[in-house]
Design an enzyme around this catalytic site. Structure first.
Site, PDB file in Angstrom:
ATOM      1  CG  ASP A  54      -1.120 -38.335 -37.336  1.00 44.61           C
ATOM      2  OD1 ASP A  54      -1.676 -37.425 -37.993  1.00 44.61           O
ATOM      3  OD2 ASP A  54      -0.033 -38.821 -37.656  1.00 44.61           O
ATOM      4  CG  ASP A  56      -0.186 -33.648 -36.682  1.00 45.19           C
ATOM      5  OD1 ASP A  56       0.450 -34.373 -35.897  1.00 45.19           O
ATOM      6  OD2 ASP A  56      -0.401 -33.951 -37.865  1.00 45.19           O
ATOM      7  CG  ASP A 136       2.802 -30.053 -47.025  1.00 45.69           C
ATOM      8  OD1 ASP A 136       1.758 -29.623 -46.471  1.00 45.69           O
ATOM      9  OD2 ASP A 136       3.163 -31.239 -46.925  1.00 45.69           O
TER      10      ASP A 136
END
Ligand code: ATP
Ligand code: MG
Length: 441
Positions: A54, A56, A136
């Site tokens: 996907d 983002d 992260d």
């Protein structure tokens, strides 16, 4: 937090590789006077030459400002407020740059932490540098700028990607405590992308793994699907075990695992190998089948215990065991009801598949979950030689045409002599007669 900048001719990303909807969002934000970047996994995967799952988007527009630009936009999330721009079934996630929590006077509606240091709310907005620091892994702190087609790599992300190294941004202890799911993400990216987890990033995982118990079961359900149903299930499972991350997700399965030569552990690996193969062949996979396999150990074990110690008949013991095992499991990782009913069907079929006499096998073929139950039996037979004859019988029975099937089920009746495959003897019941409905003419 100075980024490394790759100009348009220094990287291989072209707009043709980016989905049309993501491009629409990027352009509209940019025309609206905001910064707009493709961010994270999308950029990382494109640089690795892989097709992203996907796309983002990150921007300096607040969620409300994003909503102002798109009529097809919905604001979601409390813990982490986001804008979703909807194009039919395709959703482009637009996140506003996150900032540091201490840099502004924050109310608990904007940001908050638990005693264990877990971030309960993360809605302080900031600059792209701050946003990068809050991500992260370094390989996820990559931004593709729609304004000039440059790629910005923060925190050494571009070098780490080059070196195939997974490195957490900041102090690993703190970052895992903020969000323990990052431990699962470490394993996922490592297995999926073939990155090696750096020593400092892997060091605290074994010790902090129990923190996963504090994560809402619904979130862990989503994560578990991404971990085990993404084509690298076997490798991921082994890593989860290695880092003590499997037990907090599936406590009962982990508990029975050691019994009987790790038979159940091998069964889970077999199920995952099967799933990986199906994914490689673009075949459909269902979470229910995998959950049925993950929890087969506890269900079989508990059923036996209820029979031996509780003096229950097999059927009652099984029903009780199934309730109990699913009831315990959903406290760790949720199983939405549409899947748990299928999990039960698959388990229940295991007993029904042992009954081959008379009309029963014909009726069983009509069962909506027959195929899953049969596949599950095949899998069990791979580990248990006593089930092979039964599995082969069902294979033959399905392949046979309706005329050939009759004698197969008749032979089964003769061969069986009142004994089912579990070796239990049952008095044969008279076949129940159903009143035949008369056709009106
Ligand atoms: P994929 O979509 O292939 O699973 P991804 O890296 O895009 O991988 P997403 O869950 O889509 O992962 O998240 C998008 C980006 O948001 C990540 O690349 C990362 O920068 C950031 N992100 C996601 N989850 C976290 C988290 N728990 N902590 C910090 N940053 C995160
Ligand atoms: Mg993503």
């Amino acid at each position: 937090m100075q980024p490394v900048v790759l100009t348009r001719d220094q990287h291989g990303i072209s707009r043709r590789q980016i989905s049309e909807n993501a491009l629409k969002v990027l352009y509209r934000l940019n025309k609206g006077g905001y910064e707009a970047y493709l961010v994270g996994g999308g950029v990382r995967d494109l640089l690795l030459g892989r097709q992203p799952k996907d796309f983002d988007v990150a921007t300096n527009a607040t969620p409300e400002q994003v909503k102002g630009l798109f009529s097809n936009c919905r604001l979601v999330g409390r813990r982490f407020r986001l804008a979703h721009v909807l194009f039919g079934r395709d959703v482009i996630e637009v996140a506003t740059f996150r900032g540091h929590h201490h840099s502004v006077n924050t109310s608990k509606h904007v940001s908050s932490r638990s005693k264990e240091g877990m971030l309960l709310r993360d809605n302080v907005y900031g600059t792209i540098e701050e946003d990068a620091e809050r991500r992260d892994f370094t390989v996820n702190a990559l931004y593709y700028n729609i304004a000039d087609f440059t790629v910005l790599g923060f925190a050494g992300g571009l070098q780490d990607l080059e070196a195939r190294r997974l490195e957490l941004i900041g102090d690993p202890q703190t970052r895992y405590r903020e969000d323990p799911v990052r431990m699962l993400r470490a394993v996922r990216f490592s297995a999926k992308l073939g990155l090696s987890i750096s020593p400092r990033t892997e060091a605290p995982i074994k010790e902090l793994a129990p923190l996963l118990a504090d994560i809402p079961p619904a979130r862990l359900f989503e994560e578990t699907l991404k971990l085990l149903l993404a084509g690298q299930g076997v490798e991921t499972y082994r890593q989860l075990q290695h880092y003590n991350l499997f037990a907090p997700l599936f406590p009962e399965a982990a508990e029975v695992m050691g019994r009987g030569n790790n038979r159940y552990g091998r069964f889970i690996e077999l199920a995952l190998a099967n799933t990986d193969e199906r994914i490689a062949q673009d075949l459909r996979v269902t979470p229910a089948f995998l959950y049925a396999a993950l929890l087969w150990g506890p269900v079989e074990t508990r059923t036996q215990e209820f029979v031996n110690e509780g003096g229950l008949g097999y059927h009652d013991a099984f029903m009780l065991a199934a309730d109990e095992v699913i009831g315990h499991q959903v406290k760790s990782v949720a199983i939405p009801r549409r899947f748990s009913t299928v999990v039960r069907d698959i388990w229940q079929l295991q007993d029904r598949l042992t009954k081959r006499a008379g009309k029963r096998p014909f009726r069983l073929l009509e069962h909506p979950k027959f195929r899953a139950g049969y596949d599950f039996l095949l899998l069990r037979a791979e580990l248990d030689p006593r089930l092979r004859e039964l599995a082969e019988w069902w294979t033959e029975f399905q392949q046979a045409n309706p005329v050939e099937r009759q004698p197969l089920s008749r032979n089964a009746r003769q061969g069986q002599d009142g004994e089912n495959e579990r070796g239990e003897r049952k008095p044969r019941k008279r076949p129940r007669r159903r009143p035949r409905r008369r056709k009106e003419s």
